[in-house]
Design an enzyme around this catalytic site. Structure first.
Site, PDB file in Angstrom:
ATOM      1  N   SER A 184       1.098   1.337   5.077  1.00 37.83           N
ATOM      2  CA  SER A 184       1.481   0.355   6.099  1.00 37.83           C
ATOM      3  C   SER A 184       2.835   0.750   6.655  1.00 37.83           C
ATOM      4  O   SER A 184       3.660   1.361   5.958  1.00 37.83           O
ATOM      5  CB  SER A 184       1.572  -1.046   5.475  1.00 37.83           C
ATOM      6  OG  SER A 184       2.191  -1.955   6.366  1.00 37.83           O
ATOM      7  N   TYR A 197       4.036  -6.762  -1.163  1.00 30.16           N
ATOM      8  CA  TYR A 197       3.159  -5.913  -0.362  1.00 30.16           C
ATOM      9  C   TYR A 197       3.904  -4.696   0.176  1.00 30.16           C
ATOM     10  O   TYR A 197       3.429  -3.557   0.045  1.00 30.16           O
ATOM     11  CB  TYR A 197       2.569  -6.727   0.793  1.00 30.16           C
ATOM     12  CG  TYR A 197       1.650  -5.932   1.683  1.00 30.16           C
ATOM     13  CD1 TYR A 197       0.345  -5.664   1.287  1.00 30.16           C
ATOM     14  CD2 TYR A 197       2.076  -5.441   2.914  1.00 30.16           C
ATOM     15  CE1 TYR A 197      -0.511  -4.926   2.097  1.00 30.16           C
ATOM     16  CE2 TYR A 197       1.232  -4.707   3.725  1.00 30.16           C
ATOM     17  CZ  TYR A 197      -0.055  -4.453   3.320  1.00 30.16           C
ATOM     18  OH  TYR A 197      -0.890  -3.710   4.122  1.00 30.16           O
TER      19      TYR A 197
END
Length: 290
Positions: A184, A197
């Site tokens: 990401s 995350y």
């Protein structure tokens, strides 16, 4: 692709918000564009077999369809939505390829072993492992973190990636295959309120580079795709205010659609013979300042 059809502006996405986690594509009103209707295949993966974790919806679904369009048989792993997984297989099989749907938890050793064994026994080989499964729940700011959620994020987003690669490696060596990890852009930029995350995705980047170095001499390439804001069922679990502005911070002023990132996974699987240890960012362009 973006010039061939209208892509929703951030405010238009707000019809879908506050859905139960982890989100179901079947329940969304404005469904992600993941059918690859604009994609032009070129028979790049004929005879190959790909395994995609988190392959039932969103980015995973788009990658599965793109691979099928390029001639590969695919196995998808899902942990939540049987309806979404069935639809992904239907769309892949519609392209003339086999699709194996596997209900499993990638954090469980027996499931990881079964995933690989069933893929190879039923589809004949393994050429591409796409580590794409992710867990978002239980994240937050530092005071909000709970140990159980924190551990689940790391168990799913990085530890399972490493252990899936471990089980798949003997088969990937036989085919001179590749591993593609989904990271990401938060792994580079960080994200307020998403400590777990973002940190787990940072670990994915280092894992990708370290494993690439380890496996280069064994003929297995390892790369990562770093998505920016993409419209997926996981985002539809966010608040209405979050969804209303989702993607507005990019140069292109909107979120990406899964169809727009799937070609990157095709490229890394089929065309990137001299790429390993690479982090390929697909973000719509992040602004240097707000």
């Amino acid at each position: 692709m973006a010039d061939q059809e209208k892509r929703p502006a951030p405010a238009e996405l707000a019809v879908d918000h506050d859905q139960p986690a982890p989100g179901r594509e079947a329940d969304m009103q404005l469904k992600p564009d993941s059918d690859l209707s604009n994609y032009k295949p070129a028979c790049k993966l004929v005879g190959k077999v790909a395994l995609i974790t988190g392959g039932d919806s969103g980015i995973g679904r788009a990658v599965a369809i793109a691979y099928a369009m390029e001639g590969a048989d695919v196995a998808i792993v899902y942990n939540h939505s049987e309806d979404d997984a069935a639809e992904t297989c239907r769309l892949a099989e519609q392209r003339g390829r086999r699709c194996l749907s596997l209900l499993a938890d990638v954090t469980v050793k027996a499931d990881r072993e079964r995933i690989i064994e069933e893929t190879v026994s039923r589809l004949g080989r393994l050429d591409i492992l796409v580590n794409n499964a992710a867990y978002f729940e239980g994240d937050g700011t530092l005071p909000e973190l709970e140990e159980e959620g924190l551990r689940r994020v790391f168990d799913t987003n990085i530890i399972a990636y490493m252990l899936m690669a471990q089980v798949a490696l003997p088969y990937l060596e036989k085919t001179s295959g590749c591993i593609i990890n989904t990271s990401s852009t938060t792994s580079l930029l960080g994200k307020k309120g998403a400590l777990a995350y973002s940190s787990s995705k940072g670990a994915v980047n280092v894992f990708t580079k370290s494993l690439a170095d380890e496996l280069a001499s064994r003929g297995v390439r390892v790369n990562a795709v770093l998505p920016g804001p993409f419209w997926t069922p996981a985002i539809a679990t966010s608040s209405e205010e979050t969804v209303k502005t989702f993607g507005s911070f990019t140069m292109m002023g909107r979120a990406g659609q899964p169809e727009e990132i799937a070609p990157a996974y095709v490229f890394l699987a089929a065309d990137a013979s001299f790429m390993t240890g690479a982090l390929l960012e697909i973000s719509g362009g992040f602004k240097s300042v707000d």
